[in-house]
Structures are given as C-alpha cells and as structure tokens.
Design a protein around this motif. Sequence first.
Motif, PDB file in Angstrom:
ATOM      1  N   THR A 132       0.816  -1.210   0.000  1.00  0.00           N
ATOM      2  CA  THR A 132       0.000   0.000   0.000  1.00  0.00           C
ATOM      3  C   THR A 132       0.852   1.264   0.000  1.00  0.00           C
ATOM      4  OG1 THR A 132      -0.122   0.323   2.382  1.00  0.00           O
ATOM      5  CG2 THR A 132      -1.704  -1.208   1.414  1.00  0.00           C
ATOM      6  N   TYR A 151      -7.854   2.465   0.777  1.00  0.00           N
ATOM      7  CA  TYR A 151      -7.090   1.319   1.271  1.00  0.00           C
ATOM      8  C   TYR A 151      -7.614   0.819   2.609  1.00  0.00           C
ATOM      9  CZ  TYR A 151      -3.797   0.935  -2.512  1.00  0.00           C
ATOM     10  OH  TYR A 151      -3.244   0.703  -3.743  1.00  0.00           O
ATOM     11  N   LEU A 155      -8.407  -3.016   2.955  1.00  0.00           N
ATOM     12  CA  LEU A 155      -7.743  -3.856   3.959  1.00  0.00           C
ATOM     13  C   LEU A 155      -8.740  -4.454   4.951  1.00  0.00           C
ATOM     14  CD1 LEU A 155      -4.502  -1.773   4.622  1.00  0.00           C
ATOM     15  CD2 LEU A 155      -4.801  -3.746   3.100  1.00  0.00           C
ATOM     16  N   SER A 162      -0.883  -7.136   4.532  1.00  0.00           N
ATOM     17  CA  SER A 162      -0.722  -5.741   4.112  1.00  0.00           C
ATOM     18  C   SER A 162       0.678  -5.255   4.435  1.00  0.00           C
ATOM     19  CB  SER A 162      -1.765  -4.847   4.786  1.00  0.00           C
ATOM     20  OG  SER A 162      -1.624  -4.898   6.196  1.00  0.00           O
ATOM     21  N   LEU A 184      -1.175  -1.895   9.416  1.00  0.00           N
ATOM     22  CA  LEU A 184      -0.459  -2.723   8.453  1.00  0.00           C
ATOM     23  C   LEU A 184       0.110  -3.957   9.148  1.00  0.00           C
ATOM     24  CD1 LEU A 184       1.456   0.237   6.826  1.00  0.00           C
ATOM     25  CD2 LEU A 184      -0.379  -1.066   5.731  1.00  0.00           C
TER      26      LEU A 184
END
Length: 190
Positions: A132, A151, A155, A162, A184
């Motif tokens: 990303t 995003y 996600l 990620s 993330l």
Amino acid sequence: MNTSLDSHQALRQSLRREMKIKRQQLSPKAQQQASQAIIAPALDLIAHYQAQHIAFYLPFNGEISPLALMEILHKQGKSLYLPVVHPFSAGNLLFIAYEPNDEWITHSLGMQEPKLDVRKVLPLNELGMIFTPLVACDKHNGRLGYGGGFYDRTLSQSSAISVGIAHRCQQVEKLPLAAWDEPLDHLILG
C-alpha cells in the motif's frame, strides 16, 4: 461541533501536508535509492508468505516507487495487480492484472491506474499480499493515507498480508489514528 474531533482532524491534515512536502523534496537520486532499498526486504516477505498474487500501486506525488520490485517479481512469474477506482462502488478499489506494457490512464483523483478491463479483475479474497502507498506511518505499523479511505476499506475486507512501503522521512513515532484506520501487517522503509 466536537472540538476534540476537529483538532484531531486538523492534526491529521497538517501531518498529511507536512509529509507530502517532505516526499516531494527528496532528490531523484534519493527517490531511486529508496526504491532500490525496499527490494530485498520485500522479496524476503513475499518468499516468507509464499505470496503469488500480489497487489501494488503506481507511484504518485513522491510516493516510493515499487516499479523496480514489480519488474523483478514479474520476471519470477508472480501474478501482479494494480488498483483501479471502482466505477460503481464509490470509495472502493478493484485490482487488475498487471503486465509491463499495459496502458495507464489518469483517473478523477489525478493518479495513474490501468485501463479497466473486467476480464483482468482479481477478486479481493484471492490476493495474498497488498503493498500500500501511504502519506505517513508510525513505529507501530499505523498508516495514514490521503483521507479517501480507499485502502482502509480494502484492507478491512481482505485477508491479504498488508505491507506499507514508504520513505524513512514519512515515519513518525505515533500517528493520530482514527477508528477506521487499518493497521499494516508489515512496514518497509526505503
């Protein structure tokens, strides 16, 4: 209006402006070195997770470029995908199979994307890893994007690993995150 919420939003917007300026001030040489620096750790992560279907993005406005990494992965036979703004579902992304000679267009937000071809769309649940873009990140794998939520929505709907990739200057100690900001799994700094 809630002044605490207003100040939180103002802080996020201020941080976005600051980080975009920092990115844009990087020299072409620094940009290129950063793009090279992410390759080895990204290849290690991909091998660790045995990812075959991997999503990337086209760099925009000083974002760290994944293009050199994508070239290596393409030669390795990995299946690569790029995001396209969903034409019928506002605020959502589709992922289109990537080939090096694909035609790119500029969408309404000013970013490049592949030309939409529904025959090349991969269902989100088939992606193994999503790299990303981001405006800022923190030491706890927090991610601050442009503010559109594309995003974060992606996600939250995906089981893919990620991975945020960013310039070192984009990392802060702790971001002013909101409830909808998706963390993330991994972060690679170049």
